[in-house]
Design an enzyme around this catalytic site. Structure first.
Site, PDB file in Angstrom:
ATOM      1  N   ARG A  75       0.821  -1.217   0.000  1.00 13.49           N
ATOM      2  CA  ARG A  75       0.000   0.000   0.000  1.00 13.49           C
ATOM      3  C   ARG A  75       0.853   1.264   0.000  1.00 13.49           C
ATOM      4  O   ARG A  75       0.494   2.271   0.603  1.00 13.49           O
ATOM      5  CB  ARG A  75      -0.968   0.027   1.187  1.00 13.49           C
ATOM      6  N   ARG A  91      -3.172   6.869   1.480  1.00 14.05           N
ATOM      7  CA  ARG A  91      -3.647   8.045   2.216  1.00 14.05           C
ATOM      8  C   ARG A  91      -2.621   8.683   3.132  1.00 14.05           C
ATOM      9  O   ARG A  91      -2.815   9.818   3.569  1.00 14.05           O
ATOM     10  CB  ARG A  91      -4.894   7.668   3.028  1.00 14.05           C
ATOM     11  N   ARG A 118      -6.568  12.062  -5.008  1.00 12.79           N
ATOM     12  CA  ARG A 118      -7.824  11.409  -4.630  1.00 12.79           C
ATOM     13  C   ARG A 118      -8.967  12.425  -4.555  1.00 12.79           C
ATOM     14  O   ARG A 118     -10.091  12.155  -5.018  1.00 12.79           O
ATOM     15  CB  ARG A 118      -7.629  10.702  -3.288  1.00 12.79           C
ATOM     16  N   ASP A 171      -7.307  -2.116  -6.786  1.00 18.55           N
ATOM     17  CA  ASP A 171      -7.966  -2.706  -5.630  1.00 18.55           C
ATOM     18  C   ASP A 171      -8.165  -4.190  -5.897  1.00 18.55           C
ATOM     19  O   ASP A 171      -8.340  -4.605  -7.057  1.00 18.55           O
ATOM     20  CB  ASP A 171      -9.322  -2.032  -5.383  1.00 18.55           C
ATOM     21  N   TYR A 220     -15.512 -11.483   0.546  1.00 22.98           N
ATOM     22  CA  TYR A 220     -16.167 -10.195   0.295  1.00 22.98           C
ATOM     23  C   TYR A 220     -17.437 -10.374  -0.529  1.00 22.98           C
ATOM     24  O   TYR A 220     -18.458  -9.713  -0.286  1.00 22.98           O
ATOM     25  CB  TYR A 220     -15.211  -9.250  -0.441  1.00 22.98           C
TER      26      TYR A 220
END
Length: 365
Positions: free
Chosen positions: A33, A37, A46, A83, A160
């Site tokens: 990652r 963020r 973003r 993703d 998921y």
């Protein structure tokens, strides 16, 4: 049928050499990652994109955020910004994200009809935006650095898809494997077929290495893990050896204990990612140096002081010990609240301390 291009000559090939357990001057370092963020430059892109999915599906913006951590830290590899849930979305489940809660699906899989109706998407159709991003990133990297493509494992994606999003107890997914194992295998077989196509297409588009994240394999008991996770990881690794020859595969099994790491080492993957709960010397003994190892600093250490970060890096390097085949990384993804300056401390410590372990070990007295 897509096929990986011949290996390219890279100015910095430390990652690829380490994955092949060939000599390197120091341990290569990248961060799971690494585009995200915690970086202010990422947050600006973003915000301009308007949403996470808008960012993921815009190849130019995805390329930009992929390159940002390389400019800041001088890492040894880029990893595609995307993703793991792109495949379920391409299968028609309707992926969306809830701020502060994570991914959700509009149409979770709750019956046999929904599972049997799932299509196996053509990567150049429903997932073309990912491959366009790979091609663009590869063009921007030139011959400087390797690019890592990735996907989620069949079991992880299935959790998921069946739960409808993230879960703490995996009730629906576990009920499926226990009450309807045949139907669970149908789902996992479709996902495996889709993943082989997707990862092979990423390699053909320019990825130099591939990574498969089995994030939730650790929630299964040993027998279920072998049947519903390991078996499909092995199937994918063996298929990619033919579909993307020469492109190393890294398997990351979060929560995998030493006995499971030993079994993962026999799948045909080039390397295993190891989380911070297993020391690298233990993982190395368990796998018998049959694969390279990636990891495994606890991501939370990056919240500590620079001195503590350096000590923790030194401990990870010492745990792996002398020899080749170690890729330095975190034991899981970097946390959004980490100070980027602390990442710089970690990277510089790897560069400074790891060469000692790439020379011959000292002779015993």
């Amino acid at each position: 049928m897509s096929a990986a291009p011949p290996p390219r000559r890279l100015r910095n090939d430390r990652l690829l050499r380490a994955l092949a357990r060939r000599p390197v001057d120091r341990a290569p370092v990248w961060i799971m990652r690494q585009a995200g963020r915690y970086l202010p430059e990422y947050r600006r892109v973003r915000a301009a994109a308007g949403s996470f999915m808008a960012l993921c599906t815009d190849p130019e913006r995805a390329c930009e955020v992929t390159l940002q951590p390389l400019r800041r830290f001088g890492l040894d590899a880029a990893i595609l910004f995307s993703d793991i849930l792109t495949i379920p979305d391409a299968m028609g489940l309707g992926l969306y994200f809830v701020e502060g809660e994570g991914p959700r699906f509009e149409r979770p899989l709750r019956d046999a009809a929904a599972i049997t109706a799932l299509p196996v998407p053509d990567p150049e159709d429903r997932l073309r935006y990912v491959l366009d991003a790979v091609r663009l990133i590869r063009r921007e990297l030139g011959d400087d650095l390797p690019l890592i493509g990735f996907a989620g494992s069949p079991w992880t994606l299935a959790t998921y898809m069946v739960e409808g999003g993230a879960s703490r107890d995996f009730v629906h997914a576990k009920r499926l494997i226990y009450d309807a194992p045949g139907l669970a295998h149908t789902l996992l077989e479709k996902l495996s077929a889709a993943l082989v196509e997707y990862l092979a297409a990423q390699a053909a588009a320019g990825a130099d290495a591939l990574m498969l994240f089995d994030t939730w394999g650790g929630v299964l008991d040993p027998a279920a893990w072998r049947d519903f996770s390991l078996a499909y990881l092995r199937r994918i690794a063996q298929a990619l050896a033919t579909r993307a020859p020469g492109v190393p595969l890294i398997l990351f099994g979060k929560g995998a204990h030493p006995e499971q790491l030993a079994e993962l080492a026999d799948t045909g993957a080039a390397a295993l990612g190891v989380d911070w709960t297993v020391p690298l010397d233990t993982a190395r003994r368990a796998t018998g140096d049959r694969v390279a190892l990636q990891g495994n600093l606890d991501p939370a250490v990056l919240h500590a002081s620079p001195a503590v970060i350096e000590q923790a890096v030194a401990r990870v390097l010492a745990d792996y010990g002398h020899g080749h085949g170690h890729v330095f990384n975190l034991g899981h993804g970097i946390q959004p609240s980490v100070d980027p300056e602390h990442v710089s401390v970690m990277v510089e410590a790897v560069r400074r301390l790891s060469p000692t372990y790439k020379s011959a070990p000292p002779s015993p007295d």
